[in-house]
Enzyme design. Sequence first.
Site, PDB file in Angstrom:
ATOM      1  N   CYS A  78       0.841  -1.201   0.000  1.00 25.04           N
ATOM      2  CA  CYS A  78       0.000   0.000   0.000  1.00 25.04           C
ATOM      3  C   CYS A  78       0.880   1.257   0.000  1.00 25.04           C
ATOM      4  CB  CYS A  78      -0.986  -0.043   1.166  1.00 25.04           C
ATOM      5  SG  CYS A  78      -2.362   1.133   0.983  1.00 25.04           S
ATOM      6  N   HIS A 182      -3.729  -4.944  -0.382  1.00 24.64           N
ATOM      7  CA  HIS A 182      -3.313  -5.510   0.900  1.00 24.64           C
ATOM      8  C   HIS A 182      -3.358  -7.032   0.813  1.00 24.64           C
ATOM      9  CE1 HIS A 182      -3.230  -1.841   3.402  1.00 24.64           C
ATOM     10  NE2 HIS A 182      -4.147  -1.416   2.553  1.00 24.64           N
ATOM     11  N   GLU A 184      -2.483  -9.137   2.981  1.00 23.93           N
ATOM     12  CA  GLU A 184      -2.900  -9.679   4.280  1.00 23.93           C
ATOM     13  C   GLU A 184      -4.411  -9.573   4.487  1.00 23.93           C
ATOM     14  OE1 GLU A 184      -2.492  -5.309   5.095  1.00 23.93           O
ATOM     15  OE2 GLU A 184      -1.543  -6.787   3.782  1.00 23.93           O
TER      16      GLU A 184
END
Length: 201
Positions: A78, A182, A184
């Site tokens: 990001c 992202h 994750e």
Amino acid sequence: MIAVIDYGAGNLFSVCNALEYLGLPHKLTKDAADLQAADGLILPGVGAFPAGMQMLHESGLVTVIREESKKKPLLGICLGMQMLLEESDEVAPCKGLGLIKGSVHRIPSQKVIIPHMGWNELTILQEDCPLLKDLQKPLYTYFVHSYQAFCDDKNIVAYADYDGKIPALITDGGYVFGAQFHPEKSGEQGLQMLRNFGGML
């Protein structure tokens, strides 16, 4: 061991939680010696580019990040991806780490909602990228951003179509990678990307 660079930005713990879940040895650190000893680096971050770069400079880690990125895999996520580029005009003109040629500007579309938030399918341009190993298609990842990278096509591994091509995964062609999305927060596919990153070390 993966050094997750702790320079004061947000989103650090969600990355660490994902690495913990995957069983990948890691350390959240702002110690230059840890970055030098690590097998790979992750530069997370959310927020504005100038604030992120200011915190990086105040941490004293800019030089060591630049040096270590020549020797071992580095993944920016990001804001961390955006700071890999040369400069940004977010808030005010600001120099980045300069690890990938290009700049960061506001998403130019007037037809879609900004910030770009949610799931988007990726179009893959470089199938041999090690971060994409064993991923299924279609590949969807989760985005939250208002600014995007502008760089040469040779540096774009994959892009998302959001009323225009938004570089989603970029590389310098060597050890440096950046994800605008992202991983994750991108479900099993995103976790596989982090697993693949661990496999590069």
